[in-house]
Design an enzyme around this catalytic site. Structure first.
Site, short mmCIF file in Angstrom:
data_model
loop_
_atom_site.label_atom_id
_atom_site.label_comp_id
_atom_site.label_asym_id
_atom_site.label_seq_id
_atom_site.Cartn_x
_atom_site.Cartn_y
_atom_site.Cartn_z
N HIS A 236 35.95 15.12 53.72
CA HIS A 236 34.98 15.47 52.68
C HIS A 236 33.54 15.39 53.20
CE1 HIS A 236 33.38 15.37 48.46
NE2 HIS A 236 32.47 14.61 49.02
N GLU A 237 33.22 14.26 53.86
CA GLU A 237 31.84 14.06 54.32
C GLU A 237 31.46 15.04 55.41
OE1 GLU A 237 29.97 12.47 52.56
OE2 GLU A 237 31.40 11.29 51.42
N HIS A 240 30.19 18.13 53.96
CA HIS A 240 28.74 18.07 53.70
C HIS A 240 27.96 18.28 54.98
CE1 HIS A 240 29.25 16.93 49.59
NE2 HIS A 240 29.68 15.70 49.82
#
Length: 327
Positions: A236-237, A240
């Site tokens: 997920h990170e 980003h």
């Protein structure tokens, strides 16, 4: 994506599972306290905590400003963007394992290697029949270890903690905008993780800070619906880091997350719910459902399993931005 633990209640969350969402008045206060500017960052919070505990949940105005900045970076660089083959970008990953002086929080090399495998499965489209393959593959380039009580116990929700997190990254960061720096720290962090978007303002802060228990084999498993120890906080990170927003970034607005093939999704408590039938922004005359299983949602690890083709293309463009920033 995911995870925020309330600063003063971090221990409760880690040991006892989900917390009740705070009242709206508390949310406003928390967001003000959390406005600590990690350097254009976004985070992942745990089930049961408010999305406002993400220290840099972007407003519509902030997202528009970042989109404009990205366009300027590419225009000034003269780089011509275009498609890339799947698997053609090898991302060098540098792990920085932080423990306290007693050695608590040690993450083994085997767990770091397991994290790389999780990333390659996710970004290789091997997690679901609907998952898009991407240009990105990850390679373990280095591991360093540091014993530092201040860094290990730093909270993302205090000025002192943020100063420690900035100090840690400035001292340990390796390489340039094309190198992925991942830092693992302890439960007082208060988040599952945060990461920086591509930016030319915070080069030494670039990368992602992760709760050590979120890596494969860690202890961030709080029961059904709150399983966070399978490595997808990093998935997920890094989304980003490759310029993806949360799927619920714009809630039910037209722009949503700036990706056309992720359906609009209301930014309420539904973002933690693994229910593929959810339809929180129903367009007239259609049966569009929320992107519940998307890696950029806030569901737990067993539920999330895909990026879309539109997200693939946005990440592909992000790599051109990172190339421009690395020169």
């Amino acid at each position: 994506m995911k995870r925020v633990i309330l600063a003063g209640l971090a221990t409760v969350t880690l040991l006892g599972g989900a917390l009740a969402s705070p009242a709206s008045a508390s949310i406003a206060k928390e967001r003000t306290v959390a406005k600590h500017c990690q350097g254009s960052a976004n985070a992942r919070v745990m089930k049961g905590t408010s999305k406002w505990r993400d220290p840099n949940t972007l407003t519509r105005k902030q997202a528009a400003a970042m989109e404009a900045s990205n366009r300027r970076i590419l225009e000034r660089s003269g780089i011509q963007t275009g498609p890339r083959p799947n698997g053609s970008v090898k991302v060098q990953v540098h792990f920085h394992g932080i423990t306290d002086k007693a050695g608590n929080g040690f993450v083994s090399k085997a767990r770091f290697k397991a994290q790389i495998k999780v990333l390659n499965n996710a970004y290789g489209g091997r997690t679901s029949p609907k998952a898009a393959d991407t240009p990105f593959r990850f390679r373990l380039a280095s591991i360093d270890r540091t014993k530092n009580n201040g860094w290990y116990n730093a909270s993302a929700f205090t000025p002192q903690g943020n100063a420690k997190l900035r100090e840690m990254r400035r001292k340990l960061h390796v390489g340039d905008a094309l190198d992925l720096n991942l830092y693992t720290i302890g439960p007082k962090f208060g988040l599952l993780g945060f990461a920086t978007f591509p930016s030319n303002k915070y080069k030494k802060l670039d990368g992602s800070v992760l709760l050590n228990g979120s890596l494969p084999g860690g202890n961030a498993n709080f029961g059904p619906g709150a399983v966070y120890n399978q490595g997808d906080t990093a998935t997920h990170e890094i989304g980003h880091w490759l310029n993806l927003y949360h799927t619920f970034q714009g809630s039910c607005s037209r722009l949503n997350d700036y990706v056309t093939d992720t359906p609009r999704q209301a930014a309420g408590n539904n973002i933690f719910v693994c229910d593929p039938s959810l339809n929180t922004c129903p367009p007239l005359g259609t049966k569009s459902t929320d992107p519940v299983k998307n890696f950029m949602n806030y569901v737990d690890d067993p539920c999330m399993n895909e990026f879309t083709r539109g997200q693939r293309e946005r990440m592909n463009t992000a790599w051109f931005i990172r190339q421009a920033l690395s020169t």
